[in-house]
Design an enzyme around this catalytic site. Structure first.
Site, short mmCIF file in Angstrom:
data_model
loop_
_atom_site.label_atom_id
_atom_site.label_comp_id
_atom_site.label_asym_id
_atom_site.label_seq_id
_atom_site.Cartn_x
_atom_site.Cartn_y
_atom_site.Cartn_z
CG ASN A 31 -0.46 -0.12 2.52
OD1 ASN A 31 0.52 -0.81 2.75
ND2 ASN A 31 -1.09 0.56 3.47
CB ILE A 32 1.61 3.75 -2.22
CG1 ILE A 32 2.49 2.57 -2.61
CG2 ILE A 32 2.35 5.08 -2.34
CD1 ILE A 32 2.76 2.49 -4.10
CD GLU A 33 -1.43 5.06 4.73
OE1 GLU A 33 -2.07 4.15 5.26
OE2 GLU A 33 -0.86 5.96 5.40
CB CYS A 36 -5.31 -1.14 -1.64
SG CYS A 36 -6.60 -0.17 -0.83
CD GLU A 56 -5.52 -5.85 -0.94
OE1 GLU A 56 -5.93 -6.42 0.07
OE2 GLU A 56 -5.20 -4.63 -0.96
CB CYS A 72 -10.68 -2.32 1.36
SG CYS A 72 -10.14 -1.76 -0.27
CB CYS A 105 -8.82 -4.46 -2.72
SG CYS A 105 -7.68 -3.05 -2.84
#
Length: 134
Positions: free
Chosen positions: A43-45, A54, A56, A87, A90
């Protein structure tokens, strides 16, 4: 086909590369295609929350770029001992590239905590076959 321990290891490595300064909830994924290729993602916020990716989504993007189109199994590793499932968004992304019997594993860094098929994870799902073709 890689064994589950290897997939967990790869997903945990991906998780360790996550950029999650806002949620402190790093997630890693390893997926296997129908041809046996493996792709990983984390994941990369983003400070503008909806713009993050996310794990996935990242792994699926890598798969598509690599020419893959069908997910046979996917391993999700979260940051704690608790079950970490995909989620809602995803689940739909996985659905786009899966079959009802695609296996989804929720794991910690050591073992499988929950195993389900995509059909169990996302029952009565909406997919490409639900669209009218012109």
């Amino acid at each position: 086909m890689p064994d589950i321990k290897e997939l967990i290891r790869l997903a945990a490595e991906a998780r360790d590369m996550a950029y999650a300064p806002y949620s402190n909830h790093p997630v890693g994924v390893a997926l296997v295609t129908d041809t046996g290729d493996i792709y990983t993602g984390c994941n990369i916020e983003n400070a503008a929350y909806p713009l993050g990716n996310c794990a996935e989504q990242s792994a699926i993007s890598a798969m598509v770029l690599g020419g893959g189109r069908v997910i046979r199994e996917i391993v999700v590793v979260g940051p704690t001992e608790a079950v970490c499932t995909p989620c809602g968004g995803c689940r739909q992304r996985i659905r786009e590239f899966s079959t009802p019997d695609t296996i989804v594993y929720s794991c910690n860094s050591e073992r499988v905590l929950l195993t389900m098929t995509l059909d169990e994870l996302l029952p009565h799902s909406f997919g490409p076959e639900n669209l009218n073709k012109l």
